[in-house]
Design a protein around this motif. Structure first.
Motif, short mmCIF file in Angstrom:
data_model
loop_
_atom_site.label_atom_id
_atom_site.label_comp_id
_atom_site.label_asym_id
_atom_site.label_seq_id
_atom_site.Cartn_x
_atom_site.Cartn_y
_atom_site.Cartn_z
N THR A 120 20.77 15.84 4.40
CA THR A 120 22.19 16.11 4.13
C THR A 120 23.13 15.52 5.17
N GLY A 121 22.63 14.73 6.11
CA GLY A 121 23.51 14.15 7.11
C GLY A 121 24.44 13.10 6.51
N TRP A 122 25.51 12.77 7.22
CA TRP A 122 26.51 11.83 6.69
C TRP A 122 25.90 10.47 6.38
N PHE A 123 25.02 10.00 7.23
CA PHE A 123 24.46 8.67 7.06
C PHE A 123 22.99 8.70 6.64
N ALA A 124 22.58 9.80 6.04
CA ALA A 124 21.18 9.93 5.62
C ALA A 124 20.86 8.92 4.52
N PRO A 125 19.77 8.16 4.63
CA PRO A 125 19.39 7.19 3.59
C PRO A 125 18.94 7.89 2.31
N LYS A 126 19.15 7.21 1.18
CA LYS A 126 18.78 7.79 -0.11
C LYS A 126 17.27 7.97 -0.23
N ASN A 127 16.52 7.02 0.28
CA ASN A 127 15.06 7.07 0.17
C ASN A 127 14.48 6.68 1.52
N ILE B 23 1.79 9.66 4.40
CA ILE B 23 3.21 9.36 4.52
C ILE B 23 3.39 7.87 4.74
N GLY B 24 4.45 7.32 4.16
CA GLY B 24 4.76 5.91 4.32
C GLY B 24 6.24 5.68 4.08
N ALA B 25 6.71 4.52 4.49
CA ALA B 25 8.13 4.17 4.31
C ALA B 25 8.27 3.26 3.10
N PRO B 26 9.24 3.52 2.20
CA PRO B 26 9.48 2.61 1.08
C PRO B 26 10.04 1.28 1.57
N GLU B 27 10.06 0.30 0.68
CA GLU B 27 10.54 -1.03 1.05
C GLU B 27 11.98 -0.97 1.53
N GLY B 28 12.25 -1.55 2.69
CA GLY B 28 13.61 -1.60 3.22
C GLY B 28 14.03 -0.39 4.02
N LYS C 224 4.68 -9.38 -5.68
CA LYS C 224 4.01 -8.74 -4.55
C LYS C 224 3.83 -7.24 -4.75
N HIS C 225 4.22 -6.74 -5.93
CA HIS C 225 4.09 -5.32 -6.23
C HIS C 225 2.80 -5.05 -6.99
N LEU C 226 2.32 -3.83 -6.86
CA LEU C 226 1.11 -3.40 -7.56
C LEU C 226 1.45 -2.16 -8.39
N LEU C 227 1.10 -2.21 -9.67
CA LEU C 227 1.31 -1.07 -10.56
C LEU C 227 -0.06 -0.49 -10.90
N VAL C 228 -0.28 0.77 -10.55
CA VAL C 228 -1.56 1.42 -10.82
C VAL C 228 -1.39 2.30 -12.06
N TYR C 229 -2.17 2.00 -13.12
CA TYR C 229 -2.08 2.73 -14.38
C TYR C 229 -3.00 3.94 -14.31
N GLN C 230 -2.50 5.08 -14.72
CA GLN C 230 -3.31 6.29 -14.72
C GLN C 230 -3.15 7.03 -16.03
N GLU D 81 0.80 -1.23 0.00
CA GLU D 81 0.00 0.00 0.00
C GLU D 81 0.84 1.28 0.00
N ALA D 82 2.14 1.18 0.10
CA ALA D 82 3.01 2.37 0.07
C ALA D 82 3.43 2.63 -1.37
#
Length: 245
Positions: free
Chosen positions: A181-188, A201-206, A87-93, A10-11
């Motif tokens: 901009t932190g040293w260990f900030a995650p990309k996503n 708001i939601g968290a991406p996979e991983g 397990k992924h869902l692609l919503v076409y618009q 759902e994210a």
């Protein structure tokens, strides 16, 4: 332009424009959309354009490709269709897709092209009838509110952000809407999606956990004015303001 929204649990993970005649989907890195999931075949499916329409086509995958919960080999896509890949869902618009309404047939009266001449009394009656059919005067359009984030603490490239797009990424990657901009900030680190006038708001996979008002977010959570958000050690406050102000 047609696009797909990639979702997992759902994210919303990303939004992709279908700006090419073929778009491949699979687990191997040579695909246009790489889904790193063991339920997805190396070359699982593709979206192709034919005669101005887009089709989803299965490429002999192990687990199959599903359109609106029905297994398909090849099928035309319509606005809001849901494509299941592993397990992924692609919503076409495709917002440009509209239903064509045929105009009513002309009257059968042979004299339909002639102008009817009304006497004064009939003119007054006709004018009164037309006025009674007029819709009420349009009220002023409701002012749309735009979401925004104010940085309370933490390292970012700005202190305030407007969330004007349908999908905002919070992370350190160059394309992020809210760049950490932190040293260990995650990309996503988090995703904020806009559906109508609501923001989620939601968290991406991983990704690591995120919290709203001190509570960990499971899946997605709708944001409200004044919510306190913590993502990768950065604290934000969610704001709503009138567009253009």
């Amino acid at each position: 332009m047609p696009r797909i929204f990639v979702k997992f649990n759902e994210a919303v993970l990303k939004e992709i424009l279908l700006d090419r005649p073929q778009f491949t989907i699979g687990r191997k890195p040579d695909n246009d959309l790489v889904l790193d999931n063991p339920a997805v075949s190396g070359h699982h499916a593709r979206i192709i354009e034919e005669h101005g329409a887009f089709f989803i086509e299965d490429l002999g995958s192990t687990n199959g490709t599903f359109l609106n919960d029905a297994k398909v080999q090849k099928h035309q896509l319509k606005n809001t269709d849901r494509v299941g890949v592993g397990k992924h869902l692609l919503v076409y618009q495709d917002e440009a897709a509209t239903t064509t309404v045929s105009p009513p047939p002309p009257p059968k009266d042979a004299d339909s092209d002639k102008t009817m001449i009304l006497d004064t009394k009939k003119q007054r009656e006709l004018l009164k009838a037309v006025q009674s059919m007029q819709p009420p005067a349009a009220t002023s359009k409701a002012v749309e509110k735009i979401g925004g984030l104010v940085v309370v603490s933490g390292n970012t490239d700005s202190k305030e952000y407007e969330l004007t797009g349908r999908l905002a990424i919070i992370g350190s990657e160059d394309t992020a809407t809210v760049r950490l901009t932190g040293w260990f900030a995650p990309k996503n680190a988090a995703l904020i999606s806009r559906r109508g006038t609501a923001y989620f708001i939601g968290a991406p996979e991983g990704a690591k956990k995120i919290s709203v008002n001190g509570e960990q977010v499971q899946g997605q959570k709708e944001l409200q004015e004044g919510d306190s958000i913590i993502v990768a050690g950065v604290q934000f406050q969610f704001k709503l303001k009138e567009e253009g102000r």
